[in-house]
Design a protein around this motif. Structure first.
Motif, PDB file in Angstrom:
ATOM      1  N   ARG A 198      -1.967   9.439   4.254  1.00 41.45           N
ATOM      2  CA  ARG A 198      -1.873   7.887   4.229  1.00 41.45           C
ATOM      3  C   ARG A 198      -0.696   7.234   4.580  1.00 41.45           C
ATOM      4  O   ARG A 198      -0.865   6.251   5.100  1.00 41.45           O
ATOM      5  CB  ARG A 198      -2.392   7.710   2.624  1.00 41.45           C
ATOM      6  CG  ARG A 198      -3.771   8.366   2.518  1.00 41.45           C
ATOM      7  CD  ARG A 198      -4.395   7.745   1.155  1.00 41.45           C
ATOM      8  NE  ARG A 198      -3.469   7.420   0.009  1.00 41.45           N
ATOM      9  CZ  ARG A 198      -3.764   7.929  -1.182  1.00 41.45           C
ATOM     10  NH1 ARG A 198      -4.657   8.992  -1.231  1.00 41.45           N
ATOM     11  NH2 ARG A 198      -2.813   7.635  -2.134  1.00 41.45           N
ATOM     12  N   ILE A 240      -1.429  12.713   0.710  1.00 41.65           N
ATOM     13  CA  ILE A 240      -0.871  11.129   0.569  1.00 41.65           C
ATOM     14  C   ILE A 240       0.268  10.939   1.598  1.00 41.65           C
ATOM     15  O   ILE A 240       0.169   9.851   2.428  1.00 41.65           O
ATOM     16  CB  ILE A 240      -0.007  11.232  -0.881  1.00 41.65           C
ATOM     17  CG1 ILE A 240      -1.295  11.507  -2.024  1.00 41.65           C
ATOM     18  CG2 ILE A 240       0.410   9.699  -1.051  1.00 41.65           C
ATOM     19  CD1 ILE A 240      -0.515  11.536  -3.380  1.00 41.65           C
ATOM     20  N   ASP A 279       0.996   4.183  -2.765  1.00 38.13           N
ATOM     21  CA  ASP A 279       0.651   5.854  -2.396  1.00 38.13           C
ATOM     22  C   ASP A 279       1.871   6.362  -2.937  1.00 38.13           C
ATOM     23  O   ASP A 279       1.824   7.445  -3.349  1.00 38.13           O
ATOM     24  CB  ASP A 279       0.897   5.729  -1.096  1.00 38.13           C
ATOM     25  CG  ASP A 279      -0.411   5.050  -0.038  1.00 38.13           C
ATOM     26  OD1 ASP A 279      -1.573   4.962  -1.142  1.00 38.13           O
ATOM     27  OD2 ASP A 279      -0.559   4.604   1.037  1.00 38.13           O
ATOM     28  N   GLN A 305       0.783  -1.385  -0.062  1.00 39.90           N
ATOM     29  CA  GLN A 305      -0.105  -0.011   0.295  1.00 39.90           C
ATOM     30  C   GLN A 305       0.849   1.366  -0.131  1.00 39.90           C
ATOM     31  O   GLN A 305       0.507   2.237  -0.628  1.00 39.90           O
ATOM     32  CB  GLN A 305      -1.029   0.146   1.074  1.00 39.90           C
ATOM     33  CG  GLN A 305      -2.239   1.164   1.167  1.00 39.90           C
ATOM     34  CD  GLN A 305      -2.665   1.152   0.028  1.00 39.90           C
ATOM     35  OE1 GLN A 305      -3.235   0.377  -0.619  1.00 39.90           O
ATOM     36  NE2 GLN A 305      -2.506   2.431  -0.637  1.00 39.90           N
TER      37      GLN A 305
END
Lengths: 97, 97
Positions: free
Chosen positions: A79, A75, A21, A17
């Motif tokens: 994240r 981002i 990203d 992930q």
């Protein structure tokens, strides 16, 4: 030119992930950060959950501006950082190109 | 592609000579190492006696061959290493270019 390295220590299971990203981040930077000369993501051969980001900027203001962009907030801060155990940043000046 | 980073911890007073040796090394590599994609030398902003060498090679064999060249022996092993307190090397695989 300025090099900023960021070593990411990624939580178990979050590697793919984080990579997705960062690929999205790279696209955003190409579109909107002319001051970024290169943005590369490398994976340590010895430590699989560690990425090394090598970001080269034309000057200090361009490196500073990077961390105030909407896509950095969305981002990286929003994240990626929650998926990291920790991160280490360091800045360098170019001597030999 | 392979990134090799080498962090040099330089003995006091040896910074300028090490830099001159690395400039000479870069010239030799341009002449005789087509497998080397880039060879950059950066100086830490926080630690003046620390250089970070970022060396990108097309593949593992090119990175291995680098350390068996005559100029590596003559310049790095022969002249630079004696001017260092220590050095730390790490290898990375490319994820995002």
């Amino acid at each position: 030119m300025i090099l900023m390295t960021a070593r990411y220590f990624i939580k178990d299971g979050a590697r793919d992930q984080v990579l997705a990203d960062l690929i999205e981040m790279k696209q955003e930077m190409i579109r909107s950060e002319p001051g970024c000369v290169s943005y590369q993501v490398w994976e340590s051969q010895e430590h699989p959950n560690q990425f090394l980001l090598c970001e080269v900027y034309i000057d200090e203001p361009a490196a500073d501006a990077h961390r105030r962009t909407p896509h950095f907030e969305r981002i990286i801060a929003g994240r990626v950082v929650p998926q990291l155990e920790k991160r280490e940043r360091e800045f360098f000046n170019l001597l030999v190109e």
